[in-house]
Design a protein around this motif. Sequence first.
Motif, PDB file in Angstrom:
ATOM      1  N   PRO A  34      71.656  58.552  33.539  1.00 50.82           N
ATOM      2  CA  PRO A  34      70.557  58.856  32.602  1.00 50.82           C
ATOM      3  C   PRO A  34      69.167  58.547  33.167  1.00 50.82           C
ATOM      4  O   PRO A  34      68.237  59.342  32.977  1.00 50.82           O
ATOM      5  CB  PRO A  34      70.880  57.975  31.392  1.00 50.82           C
ATOM      6  N   ASP A  35      69.023  57.435  33.872  1.00 48.82           N
ATOM      7  CA  ASP A  35      67.720  57.112  34.457  1.00 48.82           C
ATOM      8  C   ASP A  35      67.414  57.990  35.667  1.00 48.82           C
ATOM      9  O   ASP A  35      66.265  58.373  35.893  1.00 48.82           O
ATOM     10  CB  ASP A  35      67.653  55.634  34.843  1.00 48.82           C
ATOM     11  N   LYS A  36      68.429  58.306  36.463  1.00 51.33           N
ATOM     12  CA  LYS A  36      68.220  59.162  37.640  1.00 51.33           C
ATOM     13  C   LYS A  36      67.735  60.548  37.227  1.00 51.33           C
ATOM     14  O   LYS A  36      66.903  61.147  37.906  1.00 51.33           O
ATOM     15  CB  LYS A  36      69.507  59.299  38.447  1.00 51.33           C
ATOM     16  N   LEU A  37      68.261  61.053  36.099  1.00 49.39           N
ATOM     17  CA  LEU A  37      67.844  62.373  35.626  1.00 49.39           C
ATOM     18  C   LEU A  37      66.364  62.410  35.245  1.00 49.39           C
ATOM     19  O   LEU A  37      65.738  63.464  35.300  1.00 49.39           O
ATOM     20  CB  LEU A  37      68.690  62.808  34.420  1.00 49.39           C
ATOM     21  N   GLU A  38      65.820  61.270  34.864  1.00 47.94           N
ATOM     22  CA  GLU A  38      64.409  61.203  34.479  1.00 47.94           C
ATOM     23  C   GLU A  38      63.483  61.114  35.673  1.00 47.94           C
ATOM     24  O   GLU A  38      62.289  61.337  35.548  1.00 47.94           O
ATOM     25  CB  GLU A  38      64.166  59.990  33.574  1.00 47.94           C
ATOM     26  N   GLY A  39      63.994  60.735  36.814  1.00 45.67           N
ATOM     27  CA  GLY A  39      63.163  60.584  37.997  1.00 45.67           C
ATOM     28  C   GLY A  39      62.510  59.218  38.055  1.00 45.67           C
ATOM     29  O   GLY A  39      62.722  58.362  37.209  1.00 45.67           O
ATOM     30  N   HIS A  40      61.708  59.018  39.072  1.00 40.50           N
ATOM     31  CA  HIS A  40      61.048  57.740  39.319  1.00 40.50           C
ATOM     32  C   HIS A  40      59.710  57.713  38.597  1.00 40.50           C
ATOM     33  O   HIS A  40      59.021  58.728  38.523  1.00 40.50           O
ATOM     34  CB  HIS A  40      60.850  57.556  40.828  1.00 40.50           C
ATOM     35  N   PRO A  41      59.303  56.557  38.076  1.00 36.01           N
ATOM     36  CA  PRO A  41      58.047  56.497  37.339  1.00 36.01           C
ATOM     37  C   PRO A  41      56.816  56.829  38.178  1.00 36.01           C
ATOM     38  O   PRO A  41      55.789  57.214  37.629  1.00 36.01           O
ATOM     39  CB  PRO A  41      57.970  55.063  36.822  1.00 36.01           C
ATOM     40  N   GLY A  42      56.875  56.700  39.461  1.00 40.39           N
ATOM     41  CA  GLY A  42      55.732  57.029  40.304  1.00 40.39           C
ATOM     42  C   GLY A  42      54.777  55.856  40.463  1.00 40.39           C
ATOM     43  O   GLY A  42      54.814  54.890  39.717  1.00 40.39           O
ATOM     44  N   ALA A  43      53.921  55.973  41.450  1.00 39.15           N
ATOM     45  CA  ALA A  43      53.027  54.871  41.780  1.00 39.15           C
ATOM     46  C   ALA A  43      51.720  54.901  40.992  1.00 39.15           C
ATOM     47  O   ALA A  43      51.178  53.867  40.654  1.00 39.15           O
ATOM     48  CB  ALA A  43      52.725  54.901  43.277  1.00 39.15           C
ATOM     49  N   GLY A  44      51.225  56.077  40.701  1.00 40.73           N
ATOM     50  CA  GLY A  44      49.946  56.179  39.990  1.00 40.73           C
ATOM     51  C   GLY A  44      50.073  55.864  38.515  1.00 40.73           C
ATOM     52  O   GLY A  44      51.117  56.054  37.911  1.00 40.73           O
ATOM     53  N   SER A  45      48.996  55.379  37.930  1.00 40.00           N
ATOM     54  CA  SER A  45      49.053  54.988  36.522  1.00 40.00           C
ATOM     55  C   SER A  45      49.295  56.191  35.610  1.00 40.00           C
ATOM     56  O   SER A  45      50.000  56.084  34.621  1.00 40.00           O
ATOM     57  CB  SER A  45      47.775  54.261  36.111  1.00 40.00           C
ATOM     58  N   LYS A  46      48.715  57.356  35.950  1.00 46.51           N
ATOM     59  CA  LYS A  46      48.929  58.544  35.127  1.00 46.51           C
ATOM     60  C   LYS A  46      50.384  58.989  35.181  1.00 46.51           C
ATOM     61  O   LYS A  46      50.973  59.337  34.167  1.00 46.51           O
ATOM     62  CB  LYS A  46      48.023  59.688  35.568  1.00 46.51           C
ATOM     63  N   ARG A  52      56.818  57.380  31.351  1.00 43.79           N
ATOM     64  CA  ARG A  52      57.150  56.470  30.244  1.00 43.79           C
ATOM     65  C   ARG A  52      57.271  57.224  28.915  1.00 43.79           C
ATOM     66  O   ARG A  52      58.122  56.896  28.093  1.00 43.79           O
ATOM     67  CB  ARG A  52      56.079  55.379  30.129  1.00 43.79           C
ATOM     68  N   SER A  53      56.431  58.243  28.709  1.00 40.32           N
ATOM     69  CA  SER A  53      56.486  59.003  27.459  1.00 40.32           C
ATOM     70  C   SER A  53      57.780  59.809  27.346  1.00 40.32           C
ATOM     71  O   SER A  53      58.219  60.120  26.254  1.00 40.32           O
ATOM     72  CB  SER A  53      55.274  59.930  27.347  1.00 40.32           C
ATOM     73  N   ARG A  54      58.395  60.150  28.487  1.00 44.00           N
ATOM     74  CA  ARG A  54      59.644  60.905  28.493  1.00 44.00           C
ATOM     75  C   ARG A  54      60.868  60.000  28.584  1.00 44.00           C
ATOM     76  O   ARG A  54      61.986  60.468  28.424  1.00 44.00           O
ATOM     77  CB  ARG A  54      59.667  61.877  29.669  1.00 44.00           C
ATOM     78  N   HIS A  55      60.656  58.731  28.902  1.00 44.90           N
ATOM     79  CA  HIS A  55      61.778  57.823  29.118  1.00 44.90           C
ATOM     80  C   HIS A  55      62.646  57.706  27.873  1.00 44.90           C
ATOM     81  O   HIS A  55      62.143  57.640  26.767  1.00 44.90           O
ATOM     82  CB  HIS A  55      61.276  56.439  29.543  1.00 44.90           C
ATOM     83  N   GLY A  57      64.636  59.999  26.722  1.00 43.69           N
ATOM     84  CA  GLY A  57      64.590  61.268  25.983  1.00 43.69           C
ATOM     85  C   GLY A  57      65.948  61.948  26.059  1.00 43.69           C
ATOM     86  O   GLY A  57      66.991  61.317  25.878  1.00 43.69           O
ATOM     87  N   TRP A  58      65.948  63.238  26.398  1.00 41.64           N
ATOM     88  CA  TRP A  58      67.192  64.006  26.420  1.00 41.64           C
ATOM     89  C   TRP A  58      68.205  63.422  27.404  1.00 41.64           C
ATOM     90  O   TRP A  58      69.409  63.534  27.177  1.00 41.64           O
ATOM     91  CB  TRP A  58      66.913  65.476  26.739  1.00 41.64           C
ATOM     92  N   SER A  59      67.744  62.796  28.467  1.00 41.17           N
ATOM     93  CA  SER A  59      68.679  62.237  29.460  1.00 41.17           C
ATOM     94  C   SER A  59      69.439  61.030  28.916  1.00 41.17           C
ATOM     95  O   SER A  59      70.436  60.622  29.486  1.00 41.17           O
ATOM     96  CB  SER A  59      67.932  61.833  30.730  1.00 41.17           C
ATOM     97  N   HIS A  60      68.963  60.462  27.813  1.00 42.89           N
ATOM     98  CA  HIS A  60      69.633  59.329  27.166  1.00 42.89           C
ATOM     99  C   HIS A  60      70.247  59.727  25.827  1.00 42.89           C
ATOM    100  O   HIS A  60      70.549  58.887  25.000  1.00 42.89           O
ATOM    101  CB  HIS A  60      68.644  58.180  26.947  1.00 42.89           C
TER     102      HIS A  60
END
Length: 154
Positions: A34-46, A52-55, A57-60
Amino acid sequence: MKWVNHEIVTGVALYAAEGSLLIAAVGMAGAVIPDKLEGHPGAGSKSYWRWRSRHRGWSHWLALYLLLAGLLWRWDPAIASADSMTFDLAHLLFWLAVGAILHVLEDGICGKIPILTPWGKHGLKLFAVGSVTEYLFAIALVLLCYFFGSVRAG
């Protein structure tokens, strides 16, 4: 929960329930899907806040993994047995789905998850992710699985 706790709790729970290292290992791999499907949060704040807004979601979405496991079970009821020594693709997919189900349920005790629909989230917040309480909770679950697994084994 943190990935390490997802993997440990899921692996121990499946090994205690089924007594198979292969099932435990496949379930552990499924526990990060489920977390892998969402991808990595990334380094930049945006990108972090976008992620985070998608965390969770459908993958969970619990119903998605329950449906997959149910379809595989219906197709071959012997699929959920560690007694069967033939592990084909359907067996592996079933235990991957079980690992994902356990991941989602584990997340449901430390936040909200989608259960019936991908947009309606429900759950508890017993502890913060990454907190000492999370690790103590994971240890307690492992000990509980060990106790029930040893009782089951005789």
